[in-house]
Design an enzyme around this catalytic site. Structure first.
Site, PDB file in Angstrom:
ATOM      1  N   GLU A  57      -1.775  -8.747   4.061  1.00 49.69           N
ATOM      2  CA  GLU A  57      -1.664  -9.144   5.482  1.00 49.69           C
ATOM      3  C   GLU A  57      -3.048  -9.327   6.108  1.00 49.69           C
ATOM      4  O   GLU A  57      -3.213 -10.164   6.994  1.00 49.69           O
ATOM      5  CB  GLU A  57      -0.817  -8.125   6.263  1.00 49.69           C
ATOM      6  CG  GLU A  57      -1.504  -6.822   6.640  1.00 49.69           C
ATOM      7  CD  GLU A  57      -1.652  -5.834   5.484  1.00 49.69           C
ATOM      8  OE1 GLU A  57      -1.240  -6.161   4.356  1.00 49.69           O
ATOM      9  OE2 GLU A  57      -2.186  -4.724   5.718  1.00 49.69           O
ATOM     10  N   HIS A  90      -3.869  -5.076   0.589  1.00 50.15           N
ATOM     11  CA  HIS A  90      -3.353  -5.446   1.912  1.00 50.15           C
ATOM     12  C   HIS A  90      -3.404  -6.964   2.101  1.00 50.15           C
ATOM     13  O   HIS A  90      -4.324  -7.470   2.746  1.00 50.15           O
ATOM     14  CB  HIS A  90      -4.166  -4.747   3.013  1.00 50.15           C
ATOM     15  CG  HIS A  90      -3.828  -3.309   3.172  1.00 50.15           C
ATOM     16  ND1 HIS A  90      -2.796  -2.872   3.978  1.00 50.15           N
ATOM     17  CD2 HIS A  90      -4.347  -2.200   2.596  1.00 50.15           C
ATOM     18  CE1 HIS A  90      -2.712  -1.558   3.915  1.00 50.15           C
ATOM     19  NE2 HIS A  90      -3.641  -1.117   3.081  1.00 50.15           N
ATOM     20  N   CYS A 127       0.826  -1.212   0.000  1.00 52.87           N
ATOM     21  CA  CYS A 127       0.000   0.000   0.000  1.00 52.87           C
ATOM     22  C   CYS A 127       0.859   1.261   0.000  1.00 52.87           C
ATOM     23  O   CYS A 127       1.487   1.578  -1.003  1.00 52.87           O
ATOM     24  CB  CYS A 127      -1.005  -0.032   1.164  1.00 52.87           C
ATOM     25  SG  CYS A 127      -2.324   1.179   0.942  1.00 52.87           S
TER      26      CYS A 127
END
Ligand code: MN
Length: 236
Positions: A212, A210, A107
């Site tokens: 994660e 994202h 990001c």
């Protein structure tokens, strides 16, 4: 155990640093130790020491990159910035590239990587590009709100084994002019750049989404962290 340095966010008003736990869990699941890097004002000796200790650098999400970083004036639609964090990350990213340290850039990190390599950003996608596909979906951090087409032959394609990824989207800025040496590895349906990497032996991968936040239930998202950690040499 391989050590992966993560850059936290800093609140310039309170001075507090924060990081989303998802990053730490994803690195841990990949078999490495995540290490939070302190934000230190203009401390190149300490920044060099960080790079000396690390096996890989994870550039995380956060505030908008200061437009001065890519030679532009800040427009009204540009969001909050974090100048201290910008200076440290710019330095760490450049050093990591020089030292061939693997980089996973997410990001804001993906945008920072582009700026370090001389690229520019849209300060606000809806104002400067298009607004047909909504990219700033902050209220649904884990929802896979749009797809990206993955470039065949890219490292991202090798890692995921997929032509299309379904990703979350928590950004109102994006890469405009591509940084030197980077290639585009993923695009949204509106043409926006969502993935980049440096071709060649070094692991330097940026994604606009994202992974994660998806990594505990979407295999291609965790696969990115696994490939990153595998690329980090480690000190046995
Ligand atoms: Mn997006």
């Amino acid at each position: 155990m391989r050590l992966i340095g993560l850059t936290p966010s800093v609140d310039d008003k309170t001075g507090r640093i924060t990081v989303n736990q998802d990053y730490l869990d994803a690195v841990c699941r990949a078999g490495a130790l995540p290490v939070l890097l302190p934000l230190l004002a203009d401390a190149p000796a300490q920044w060099d020491a960080m790079i000396d200790q690390l096996d890989g650098l994870l550039l995380t999400g956060g505030a908008d990159v200061c437009p001065e970083t890519y030679g532009e004036e800040k427009l009204p639609l540009c969001g909050e910035t974090a100048p201290l964090r910008d200076r440290q990350e710019f330095y760490l990213c450049r050093k990591a590239l020089e030292r061939h340290l693997p980089i996973l850039a997410i990001c804001r990190g993906h945008q920072m990587l582009n700026c370090v390599l001389g690229g520019t950003l849209y300060q606000d996608i809806a104002a400067q590009y298009k607004d047909e596909l909504r990219h700033p979906c902050y209220e649904v951090p884990r929802d896979q709100v749009h797809s990206v087409a993955v470039e065949k032959g890219s490292r991202l394609h090798q890692i995921t084994g997929l032509d299309t990824l379904h990703v979350n989207s928590r950004h109102h800025q994006a890469i405009c002019r591509l940084g030197q040496g980077l290639v585009v590895t993923a695009r949204a349906n509106d043409g926006l750049i969502e993935g980049v990497e440096l071709p060649g032996p070094d692991f330097v991968v940026g994604v606009q989404w994202h992974p994660e936040s998806l990594s505990d239930y979407v295999p291609d998202a965790q696969a990115l962290f696994n490939a990153f950690v595998n690329a980090c040499g480690g000190k046995a």
